[in-house]
Design a protein around this motif. Sequence first.
Motif, PDB file in Angstrom:
ATOM      1  N   ILE A 286       0.842  -1.207  -0.115  1.00 48.68           N
ATOM      2  CA  ILE A 286       0.096   0.082   0.027  1.00 48.68           C
ATOM      3  C   ILE A 286       0.816   1.312   0.005  1.00 48.68           C
ATOM      4  O   ILE A 286       0.838   2.149  -0.892  1.00 48.68           O
ATOM      5  N   ASN A 287       1.923   1.223   0.773  1.00 50.73           N
ATOM      6  CA  ASN A 287       2.882   2.167   0.965  1.00 50.73           C
ATOM      7  C   ASN A 287       3.825   2.447  -0.213  1.00 50.73           C
ATOM      8  O   ASN A 287       4.767   3.192  -0.226  1.00 50.73           O
ATOM      9  N   PHE A 288       3.921   1.491  -0.989  1.00 48.29           N
ATOM     10  CA  PHE A 288       4.798   1.446  -2.340  1.00 48.29           C
ATOM     11  C   PHE A 288       4.813   2.472  -3.084  1.00 48.29           C
ATOM     12  O   PHE A 288       3.900   2.951  -3.494  1.00 48.29           O
ATOM     13  N   GLU A 289       5.941   3.303  -3.227  1.00 48.43           N
ATOM     14  CA  GLU A 289       6.102   4.402  -4.016  1.00 48.43           C
ATOM     15  C   GLU A 289       7.183   4.326  -5.057  1.00 48.43           C
ATOM     16  O   GLU A 289       8.284   4.074  -4.447  1.00 48.43           O
ATOM     17  N   THR A 290       7.211   4.509  -6.290  1.00 47.21           N
ATOM     18  CA  THR A 290       8.314   4.484  -7.126  1.00 47.21           C
ATOM     19  C   THR A 290       8.193   5.419  -8.396  1.00 47.21           C
ATOM     20  O   THR A 290       7.043   6.135  -8.702  1.00 47.21           O
ATOM     21  N   GLU A 291       9.099   5.300  -9.058  1.00 42.95           N
ATOM     22  CA  GLU A 291       9.158   5.818 -10.608  1.00 42.95           C
ATOM     23  C   GLU A 291       9.655   5.108 -11.553  1.00 42.95           C
ATOM     24  O   GLU A 291      10.660   4.661 -11.519  1.00 42.95           O
ATOM     25  N   PHE A 292       8.901   4.809 -12.596  1.00 38.24           N
ATOM     26  CA  PHE A 292       9.483   4.121 -13.566  1.00 38.24           C
ATOM     27  C   PHE A 292      10.463   4.833 -14.792  1.00 38.24           C
ATOM     28  O   PHE A 292       9.745   5.971 -15.288  1.00 38.24           O
ATOM     29  N   SER A 293      11.339   4.669 -14.880  1.00 38.09           N
ATOM     30  CA  SER A 293      12.349   5.266 -16.101  1.00 38.09           C
ATOM     31  C   SER A 293      13.292   4.270 -16.581  1.00 38.09           C
ATOM     32  O   SER A 293      13.702   3.394 -15.865  1.00 38.09           O
ATOM     33  N   VAL A 294      13.790   4.745 -17.646  1.00 42.78           N
ATOM     34  CA  VAL A 294      14.924   3.635 -18.037  1.00 42.78           C
ATOM     35  C   VAL A 294      16.268   3.544 -17.381  1.00 42.78           C
ATOM     36  O   VAL A 294      16.738   2.600 -17.173  1.00 42.78           O
ATOM     37  N   GLU A 295      16.382   4.737 -16.775  1.00 42.42           N
ATOM     38  CA  GLU A 295      17.482   4.933 -15.859  1.00 42.42           C
ATOM     39  C   GLU A 295      17.302   4.051 -14.626  1.00 42.42           C
ATOM     40  O   GLU A 295      18.428   3.360 -14.275  1.00 42.42           O
ATOM     41  N   VAL A 296      16.064   4.096 -14.027  1.00 46.79           N
ATOM     42  CA  VAL A 296      15.931   3.244 -12.916  1.00 46.79           C
ATOM     43  C   VAL A 296      15.998   1.637 -13.338  1.00 46.79           C
ATOM     44  O   VAL A 296      16.578   0.958 -12.406  1.00 46.79           O
TER      45      VAL A 296
END
Length: 381
Positions: A286-296
Motif C-alpha cells: 500500500i505504501n509502495f512509491e516508485t518512479e519508472f524510467s529507463v535509468e531506474v
Amino acid sequence: MGMSVEIGVIGYVFIIIAVARVLAEIFERIGYPGFLGEISAGLLLGSFLVSMPREELNLLAELGVFFLMMYAGLEVNPEEVHLGGKKSLPLYILTYALMTFVTLPFTNYTLSHENLIVGSILSVASAPIVLRLSRFFGGDFLHVALSYAVISEIGALLSLYLLINFEVYHLTYLGLLVELLKDGVFLGALFGINYFLNVKHKVLIIRALRNLKSDEAVFGLVMILATSIALISEMIGLHFSIGAFVVGLLLHSDLIGTKQYKRVHTIISGVTYGIFAPIFFAWRGINFETEFSVEVVYLFVLVYVLRILLTMGFTWNKDIRTTIIRASGVASFGVLGLLVGELGYEYGVLSQHLYALASLASILGMFVSVTIGRILSAKNS
C-alpha cells in the motif's frame, strides 16, 4: 474512484487480510510464495482505499515486523548463525560496499549518507522471506542464507538509525562510537545471559515451561520477554525488531527443550502468518512509491546482476543451476528494504528519487529471484 465510506479500523483490517489471503492462495497455486500475493494485494488496495486510518494500520504493520522477526529468530539458533556467518559476513561486507558504489552516480559521485542507506537496502536479504523461499532454493544453503539475512537486516536498520542520529540529531563521531559500543554491550549481555542459562539453569527453565498448563500462558510469558527486550532495544537506539529477533534466536530448543520449543514455535507461527504477516506485507505494498524510467530499470538490472555474480562466487557448486538458485536466494532483496526506505524518507535522510529507486529494486528483486528459483528448481527436479 477511491473508496470514501467510513468502515472503521476493523473493516479495513478485514479487507486487507481477506484480499491478502486470497491473492496469497492464488500465488501459491501458481507456484509463487504467498507473501508476494500479499504484497500485490497491498499494491492493488492502495489505489482504492484512500481514507484509511493510517496510524492504526501502521501500528498493526509494526506488530507484523515484530512477529516476523521473532519467528525468523526461532528458525535458527546462535550456533547456526555463527557457522553460516563465516561465509555470509564477508559476502555482506563486499555486497554493501559494491551497492554503495553503484549508487554514486545518483549523488553526483559524492559519497553521502543517502548512498550508505540505499546501499544497505540494496544489500538486504530478508530473513522471513528467505524462510518462505527455502522450498524453492533448497535447504542445503539455508544456514548461510539465513545468516546473511540476519546480518543484512541488522546492518540496514543499524545504518539507518545511526545516520538518522548523525544527520537529523547532529550526533558527533564520538557520539556514534558511543552508540555502537552501547548496542554491542546490549547484544553481548543478552547472549552472555543466554549462555549462562543454557549451562546452569536449562533444566529449571524446561520444568517451569512444562508446568504452564495452557498455551495462552506460554504465549503470554514469551510476549512479556519479547516486548521487554524490544522496548530496551528501541530505547538504546536500535529498532525494536532487532530485539524481537534476538528473543526468537535465544528461545532455541537447546535452551527450552524440543517439546517446549515446538509449543512456542506453533503459537508464534499461527499468530504471525495468520494475522500480522498479511497486514505487514500488504501495508508495504500500500505504501509502495516508485518512479519508472529507463535509468531506474537499467540500475536495477545492473544491481541484480552484480549481486548474483558476487553471490555465485561465494556459493559456488559444481552444478551451475544449484549455484544460480543459491545466489538468487541470497540476492532476493526483501520487504525490510521497503521499510528502511520508507523510514529514511519520512525522517528526511533519503530523497524521494532514491527512495523510489530502492523501493522498485526491492519489489522487482523479490519477483525476479523467485521466478529464477522456480524455473531452475523445476528443471533440477
